[in-house]
Enzyme design. Structure first.
Site, PDB file in Angstrom:
ATOM      1  N   CYS A   8       7.749   9.622   8.657  1.00  0.00           N
ATOM      2  CA  CYS A   8       9.177   9.556   8.956  1.00  0.00           C
ATOM      3  C   CYS A   8       9.802   8.285   8.395  1.00  0.00           C
ATOM      4  O   CYS A   8       9.096   7.397   7.931  1.00  0.00           O
ATOM      5  CB  CYS A   8       9.412   9.553  10.459  1.00  0.00           C
ATOM      6  SG  CYS A   8       8.711  10.983  11.260  1.00  0.00           S
ATOM      7  N   GLY A  34      11.361  12.119   5.005  1.00  0.00           N
ATOM      8  CA  GLY A  34      11.444  13.203   5.967  1.00  0.00           C
ATOM      9  C   GLY A  34      12.680  14.029   5.775  1.00  0.00           C
ATOM     10  O   GLY A  34      13.788  13.483   5.754  1.00  0.00           O
ATOM     11  N   ASN A 109       7.964   5.917  13.497  1.00  0.00           N
ATOM     12  CA  ASN A 109       7.270   6.374  12.291  1.00  0.00           C
ATOM     13  C   ASN A 109       5.791   6.097  12.517  1.00  0.00           C
ATOM     14  O   ASN A 109       5.405   4.947  12.704  1.00  0.00           O
ATOM     15  CB  ASN A 109       7.801   5.608  11.077  1.00  0.00           C
ATOM     16  CG  ASN A 109       6.995   5.851   9.802  1.00  0.00           C
ATOM     17  OD1 ASN A 109       6.987   5.024   8.908  1.00  0.00           O
ATOM     18  ND2 ASN A 109       6.317   6.979   9.702  1.00  0.00           N
ATOM     19  N   GLY A 110       4.986   7.147  12.494  1.00  0.00           N
ATOM     20  CA  GLY A 110       3.548   6.982  12.712  1.00  0.00           C
ATOM     21  C   GLY A 110       3.008   8.064  13.616  1.00  0.00           C
ATOM     22  O   GLY A 110       3.682   9.059  13.873  1.00  0.00           O
ATOM     23  N   TYR A 249       2.164   7.220  -2.994  1.00  0.00           N
ATOM     24  CA  TYR A 249       2.988   8.423  -2.962  1.00  0.00           C
ATOM     25  C   TYR A 249       4.287   8.316  -2.171  1.00  0.00           C
ATOM     26  O   TYR A 249       5.332   8.758  -2.638  1.00  0.00           O
ATOM     27  CB  TYR A 249       2.166   9.594  -2.411  1.00  0.00           C
ATOM     28  CG  TYR A 249       2.994  10.814  -2.121  1.00  0.00           C
ATOM     29  CD1 TYR A 249       3.440  11.626  -3.155  1.00  0.00           C
ATOM     30  CD2 TYR A 249       3.388  11.131  -0.831  1.00  0.00           C
ATOM     31  CE1 TYR A 249       4.234  12.737  -2.906  1.00  0.00           C
ATOM     32  CE2 TYR A 249       4.180  12.239  -0.563  1.00  0.00           C
ATOM     33  CZ  TYR A 249       4.594  13.036  -1.608  1.00  0.00           C
ATOM     34  OH  TYR A 249       5.391  14.112  -1.359  1.00  0.00           O
TER      35      TYR A 249
HETATM   36  P1  AMP Z   1      -1.431  19.639  -3.016  1.00  0.00           P
HETATM   37  O1  AMP Z   1      -0.503  20.461  -3.817  1.00  0.00           O
HETATM   38  O2  AMP Z   1      -1.723  20.248  -1.673  1.00  0.00           O
HETATM   39  O3  AMP Z   1      -2.708  19.278  -3.721  1.00  0.00           O
HETATM   40  O4  AMP Z   1      -0.690  18.276  -2.701  1.00  0.00           O
HETATM   41  C1  AMP Z   1      -0.573  17.301  -3.699  1.00  0.00           C
HETATM   42  C2  AMP Z   1       0.846  17.151  -4.123  1.00  0.00           C
HETATM   43  O5  AMP Z   1       1.659  16.847  -2.997  1.00  0.00           O
HETATM   44  C3  AMP Z   1       0.985  16.019  -5.088  1.00  0.00           C
HETATM   45  O6  AMP Z   1       1.825  16.447  -6.132  1.00  0.00           O
HETATM   46  C4  AMP Z   1       1.570  14.879  -4.294  1.00  0.00           C
HETATM   47  O7  AMP Z   1       2.589  14.232  -5.019  1.00  0.00           O
HETATM   48  C5  AMP Z   1       2.119  15.506  -3.048  1.00  0.00           C
HETATM   49  N1  AMP Z   1       1.594  14.864  -1.846  1.00  0.00           N
HETATM   50  C6  AMP Z   1       0.515  14.091  -1.708  1.00  0.00           C
HETATM   51  N2  AMP Z   1       0.320  13.706  -0.430  1.00  0.00           N
HETATM   52  C7  AMP Z   1       1.309  14.286   0.266  1.00  0.00           C
HETATM   53  C8  AMP Z   1       1.679  14.312   1.644  1.00  0.00           C
HETATM   54  N3  AMP Z   1       0.952  13.703   2.569  1.00  0.00           N
HETATM   55  N4  AMP Z   1       2.780  14.985   1.983  1.00  0.00           N
HETATM   56  C9  AMP Z   1       3.506  15.639   1.073  1.00  0.00           C
HETATM   57  N5  AMP Z   1       3.187  15.685  -0.235  1.00  0.00           N
HETATM   58  C10 AMP Z   1       2.121  15.026  -0.631  1.00  0.00           C
END
Ligand code: AMP
Length: 469
Positions: A8, A34, A109-110, A249
């Site tokens: 968040c 978020g 947030n957390g 990220y």
């Molecule tokens: P996935 O498609 O399930 O392998 O998720 C990886 C993709 O989602 C990558 O393109 C990341 O930029 C993004 N990503 C990585 N970690 C997260 C996260 N915790 N929440 C949302 N998106 C994520």
């Protein structure tokens, strides 16, 4: 179905004109943290006002009535990340309660890690919970403390909770900021014409023209009153363990962490990946938006030209927002399209920041082949994510994490790439400015790669969601 809890964004501002408008702007700049819903609480010297809505900040708060609906010189706000399935309105924050000492609004947030035992105990003593959010525990614990002063009630409550938390709290006298003893989630202090601002990231200070003052320290409580700011450090001093994913990220590329923009860290991650992996190819293509900064670093270091071979629609949220795997896959298709001119008959290196379930990698590699690429190599600017997170990102369980279930060879086959390569853990630390991961330099919360959880996660692992959904 996997439950993803929230990452968040939080914001607070004290003693200024148009506090709700400035909070709307701050939350807008934190929208990447978020998109499920947002809320603002203000205080006008007499009354608290509270609006919480599902959806984007701009769609709900950016209107001419906001000042009359949310009057006052003090405000806090929250943007909430998607929880799959359970996106109940009552879970939107800030949460508010009328306590014996007056109104108390809190944005978090957390993720707390001992919610199960605390909640069980409170329920057995007659507590009634209105939400399924772990944040409500904080309000309940503050309400039940026998301390007289609000700040001591809060310290009492914080001494009982475990986990990752950055908080902003608004009372009828104060704006309070809190960072957990490990400092897992971010929180910064800024100032605007003599008024203080608290925010998850510095990009929220920039948007309102506020100056960065400093980071809130791990284990610190900052209490802001009229002409008065106080710092409390009531916990045993621990080494800071900030979440490494903020840099990889989550955070906005223009936000400053530890003196450098997040963009700089990501570019270095890309450079480091290029140093570790020499690939013969024609173009480097980012998976936008999160892979862009790293791909620039990779391209510059490898001397392979950078091309925008994938175009991202800006009208679709982050992939994870959709609640089911089917919809998530659809989301990826809606989100990315191929720019054939950069791809056809080329040996392509795709760069992304991470692989979680593998949904994005799967789709994009296929799309790039279908657009006529000769080879598709996929470079990831962090190590394989093998362990779930329980501190606010809350990536899926082991069984859904691709790297937790498959070898590199198997993953390469599944995503269908010519090759798949990850940045080493050492390389990740080098990109952050440290020689290697050891105890003498700041160690991140990097449990997603190492399984080294700074806070015990046994309880949350065993009882996750049992009492809350
Ligand atoms: P996935 O498609 O399930 O392998 O998720 C990886 C993709 O989602 C990558 O393109 C990341 O930029 C993004 N990503 C990585 N970690 C997260 C996260 N915790 N929440 C949302 N998106 C994520």
């Amino acid at each position: 179905m996997t439950k993803l809890r929230e990452e968040c964004g939080i914001f607070g501002i004290f003693d200024t004109e148009e506090a709700s408008v400035l909070t709307t702007l701050g939350l807008h700049s934190l929208q990447h943290r978020g998109q499920e819903g947002a809320g603002i609480v203000t205080y006008d010297g007499k009354k608290f006002y509270n609006i919480r809505k599902k959806g984007l900040v701009g769609d709900n708060f950016n209107n001419s009535e906001i000042l009359s609906l949310l009057p006052g010189r003090n405000a806090i706000g929250h943007v909430r990340y998607s929880t799959t399935g359970e996106s109940k309105s009552e879970n939107l924050q800030p949460l508010f309660a009328n306590l014996s000492v007056g109104g108390f609004a809190c944005a978090h947030n957390g993720n707390l890690t001992n919610t199960h035992s605390l909640k069980k105990d409170l329920v057995s003593k007659g507590a009634i919970f209105q939400t399924s959010s772990d944040t409500e525990l904080i309000l309940q614990l503050v309400a039940r403390s026998r301390q007289k002063k609000l700040i001591n009630k809060l310290i009492d409550a914080l001494n009982k909770i475990k986990g990752a938390y950055s908080l902003v709290i608004l009372t009828n006298k104060k704006l309070i900021g809190v960072k957990d003893p490990f400092g897992i989630r971010p929180l910064v202090l800024g100032s605007l014409n003599g008024s203080y601002v608290l925010a998850s990231e510095t990009c929220a200070l920039d948007i309102i023209g506020a100056k960065y003052v400093r980071d809130i320290e791990n284990g610190e409580i900052i209490s802001i009153e009229k002409n008065h700011i106080q710092s409390f450090k009531p916990f045993k001093k621990l080494n800071e363990r900030p979440c490494i994913f903020e840099r990889i990220y989550f955070a906005s590329p223009d936000s400053i962490i530890d003196g450098k923009t997040v963009y700089t860290y990501r570019k270095k991650l890309g450079e480091q990946l290029a140093i570790e992996n020499k690939i013969d190819a024609d173009v480097v293509v980012p998976i936008p938006d999160s892979g862009v900064s790293a791909a620039i670093g990779f391209s510059q270091k490898s001397n392979i030209s950078f091309e925008l071979g994938i175009i991202r629609s800006h009208y679709v949220g982050r992939t994870f927002i959709e609640p089911t795997q089917n919809i998530r896959q659809l989301g990826v298709k809606l989100k990315h399209s191929v720019n054939r001119s950069c791809i056809k008959n080329k040996r392509v290196i795709l760069i992304d920041d991470s692989i979680v379930r593998g949904t994005t990698a799967n789709k994009i590699v296929k799309m790039v082949y279908e657009a006529g690429a000769k080879e598709v190599h996929l470079g990831i600017t962090c190590p394989p994510i093998k362990y779930p997170d329980f501190y606010g990102i809350d990536t899926p369980k082991h069984k859904e994490l691709m790297a937790s279930n498959y070898t590199l060879e198997e993953m390469t086959k599944i995503v269908g790439a010519s090759s798949l390569f990850f940045l080493s853990l050492k390389g990740t630390y080098i990109a952050m400015g440290y020689k290697k991961r050891n105890n003498s330099n700041p160690q991140f919360s990097d449990h997603c790669f190492t399984g080294d959880y700074p806070i015990n996660v046994e309880e949350i692992q065993n009882f996750k969601n049992e009492l809350f959904d």
